[in-house]
Design a protein around this motif. Structure first.
Motif, PDB file in Angstrom:
ATOM      1  N   THR A 140      -0.004  17.432 -39.038  1.00  0.00           N
ATOM      2  CA  THR A 140       1.279  17.653 -39.708  1.00  0.00           C
ATOM      3  C   THR A 140       2.122  18.727 -39.005  1.00  0.00           C
ATOM      4  OG1 THR A 140       0.075  19.079 -41.245  1.00  0.00           O
ATOM      5  CG2 THR A 140       0.649  16.899 -42.029  1.00  0.00           C
TER       6      THR A 140
ATOM      7  N   SER B 132       3.672  18.578 -36.232  1.00  0.00           N
ATOM      8  CA  SER B 132       4.921  18.058 -35.664  1.00  0.00           C
ATOM      9  C   SER B 132       6.015  18.026 -36.727  1.00  0.00           C
ATOM     10  CB  SER B 132       4.710  16.661 -35.070  1.00  0.00           C
ATOM     11  OG  SER B 132       4.304  15.752 -36.065  1.00  0.00           O
ATOM     12  N   PHE B 133       5.619  17.742 -37.965  1.00  0.00           N
ATOM     13  CA  PHE B 133       6.584  17.721 -39.074  1.00  0.00           C
ATOM     14  C   PHE B 133       7.245  19.102 -39.205  1.00  0.00           C
ATOM     15  CE2 PHE B 133       7.651  18.647 -43.458  1.00  0.00           C
ATOM     16  CZ  PHE B 133       8.346  17.517 -43.857  1.00  0.00           C
ATOM     17  N   LEU B 134       6.441  20.116 -39.037  1.00  0.00           N
ATOM     18  CA  LEU B 134       6.914  21.488 -39.254  1.00  0.00           C
ATOM     19  C   LEU B 134       7.728  22.016 -38.078  1.00  0.00           C
ATOM     20  CD1 LEU B 134       6.480  23.430 -41.599  1.00  0.00           C
ATOM     21  CD2 LEU B 134       4.473  24.315 -40.428  1.00  0.00           C
TER      22      LEU B 134
ATOM     23  N   LEU C 114       9.250  20.388 -35.628  1.00  0.00           N
ATOM     24  CA  LEU C 114      10.453  19.658 -35.208  1.00  0.00           C
ATOM     25  C   LEU C 114      11.574  19.814 -36.236  1.00  0.00           C
ATOM     26  CD1 LEU C 114       9.073  16.395 -33.579  1.00  0.00           C
ATOM     27  CD2 LEU C 114       9.793  18.507 -32.523  1.00  0.00           C
TER      28      LEU C 114
END
Lengths: 258, 313
Positions: free
Chosen positions: A90, A92-94, A96
């Motif tokens: 997760t 990458s969610f944070l 980007l």
């Protein structure tokens, strides 16, 4: 501030399940449970007097609660706040999102502290209340809570990056607690500023009545530190700031491969 | 228009001489291409380097060599650039304890939108997940999880949308809906980059393809142009007719035809000259009184192009 709060809120929700909270509460409550057993076992006997009850409580506070319970609870929680993001993919969610990396790191450390102190604080409060009843004074209650909070914050600062960078963070963290805190930092008093346990104990010692050091070997429990809550707060904050700066640099530079 | 089919005239994303290696393994090797408004398919077999390339586009991975620019800037250099980028990773990237609405609203909050709840509702509606929006993601099917990720990537209306295998796990209805959605976003002027190893998916979405094989840029441009550029590889043509054996023997006498196989009324030819073959076929059909019911190149499908590109691997 809205984004900082959102990261803290979601992190706590994601990493502190009811099952985990209950398990850690049991661990944090174990000194209080042991002390309760001691109180019940010695009730009405000659072994039970205020002096021995006080001596036992201080030994358990410094040697068990602050030295084992606080670091272990904080390790389990803090190593998961960023470690779980990496393991669950997760991150990458944070990252980007248009958020400064320092804010992510600071929010994660804050979440780790709040979660861990929710557990260690309850354990400290339960233990402090029982000690207060046994020794007829609550003079140690607030120092214990403050020392616990500062120790928890300092440990969180160390274990958040550890959880992100290492796969076996819990094992390595435990090794650190036992080898560094009780071995290396004990043998080299000048390293006490890098010992969260001693930082927490120094805060407690600074707020506690003078007889605290009658029962605690200060050269072992404090090293080169002088008792005082203010100094302990500053040291813990420096550790937190350094940890967040380091994590921010790691998040900026390190690849996020799958 | 630029002459290199891997480059576009008005790029929003520029990839210049990019390589990436992990230890001894080279994942992407000297790729130069660009992406502009519209939909581009990033095509390649599993393990070709698509995901590594997409992660370099977003700044999740830094190139070992070369440069990626998003609207003229390095993606990691300025985090505010992420207001313009939406990314759907191939991996899960979901918080299972949150509901879909909370997850998408979290994305909106982190992007700094003034009304994250409202933006989340709109994005969820766009991916047709409204009915399940208040359910925990942990209980979602693969297709619902994919749509949740797409909603989170779209919630801030990014100008550049990078989607890594976004149709994985979706059912045909959801797939058709998402393909329509990506097409609509591209038509509105957004840069949409979609990776897939499923050829039919890419073919349904776009004509412009960047094909990656073994970490290298294998081909770029529209599918028919890629096929035409492969002059050393014979075209395959399917003909359905009567008197098939008789017609096949006559065609084999022609210099333009390399080989013919006969399967009842179907002939499969290989030729180097598609246009020339057309006139030969019509002449021979007239001379031999053969009735042709179908004449179709088999090669201008993405699948055949792809088969050529990865052939032998």
């Amino acid at each position: 501030m809205k984004r900082f709060a959102a990261i803290v809120r979601v992190t706590i929700r994601q990493t502190l399940s009811l099952k985990r909270a209950l398990g850690l509460m049991l661990l944090a409550g174990s000194p209080a449970a042991m002390y309760l057993l001691y109180m019940i076992g010695t009730r009405g006997t000659s072994a039970r007097n205020i002096e021995t009850a006080f001596e036992t409580s201080i030994g358990m506070t410094v040697g068990v609660f602050m030295n084992i319970v606080v670091p272990v609870v904080t390790l389990i929680i803090a190593s998961s706040v960023l470690g779980d993001e990496r393991r669950d993919n997760t991150m990458s969610f944070l990252v980007l999102r248009p958020i400064r990396r320092y804010m992510i790191a600071a929010a994660k450390t804050t979440a780790a502290f709040l979660e861990a102190f929710l557990i260690t604080g309850v354990g400290a409060a339960a233990f402090g209340i029982l000690v207060g009843i046994a020794v007829d004074t609550f003079a140690y209650f607030v120092p214990l809570l403050v020392g616990t909070a500062i120790g928890t914050a300092a440990y969180a600062a160390l274990f958040v990056p550890l959880g992100y960078l290492l796969k076996r963070a819990t094992l390595i963290g435990l090794t650190y607690v036992f080898i560094w805190e009780n071995g290396i930092a004990a043998a080299v008093p000048a390293l006490a500023s890098l010992s969260p346990w001693r930082i927490g104990v120094s805060a407690m010692a600074g707020l506690a009545p003078d007889d605290f050091f009658d029962l605690v070997p200060s050269d072992f429990a404090l090293g080169s530190l002088t008792p005082g809550a203010g100094g302990a707060v500053i040291k813990a904050l420096i550790l937190v700031a350094l940890s967040a700066a380091f994590m921010a640099a790691v998040l900026r530079r390190r690849d996020l491969a799958t | 228009m630029t002459e290199n089919p891997a480059l576009v005239a008005d790029p929003t994303v520029e990839v210049t001489g990019v390589s990436k290696w992990f230890g001894q393994k080279v994942a992407v090797s000297d790729v130069t291409c660009s992406f502009g408004p519209g939909l581009t398919g990033l095509l390649g077999p599993n393990g070709a380097g698509k995901t590594t390339l997409l992660r370099m586009l977003t700044g999740l991975i830094l190139p070992s060599q070369g440069e990626v620019l998003i609207k003229g800037a390095l993606p990691r250099a300025e985090v505010d650039r992420y207001r313009n980028i939406g990314f759907v990773p191939e991996e899960s990237a979901l918080y299972n304890t949150l509901t879909a609405r909370q997850y998408v609203a979290y994305a909106a909050t982190l992007t700094g939108l003034s009304d994250p709840e409202d933006a989340a509702d709109r994005a969820i509606e766009t991916v047709e997940l409204t009915e399940d929006a208040n359910r925990q993601i942990g209980g979602f099917s693969k297709g619902m999880r994919q749509r949740t990720k797409v909603a989170a990537a779209l919630v801030h209306d990014p100008e550049i949308l990078v989607l890594d295998e976004p149709l994985n796990g979706t059912d045909p209805v959801q797939r058709a809906h998402l393909i329509g959605l990506f097409g609509r976003l591209a038509a509105e002027g957004n840069t949409v980059i979609v990776s897939s190893h499923v050829l039919q998916e890419v073919e349904r979405m776009t004509d412009r393809v960047i094909a990656i094989v073994d970490g290298k840029l294998a081909a770029a441009g529209d599918i028919a142009a890629i096929r035409r550029a492969m002059s050393d590889i014979p075209y395959r043509v399917l003909i359905e007719c009567n008197k098939s054996r008789h017609f096949a023997a006559a065609l084999l006498d022609s210099e333009a035809v390399y080989s013919v196989s006969v399967d009842n009324s179907r002939l499969r030819l290989e030729t180097s000259d598609l246009l020339g073959l057309g006139s030969i076929v019509s002449r021979l059909a007239r001379d031999l009184d053969v009735r042709i019911s179908k004449f179709a190149p088999e090669d201008e499908s993405l699948e055949s192009v792809f088969r050529y590109l990865v052939g032998g691997r």
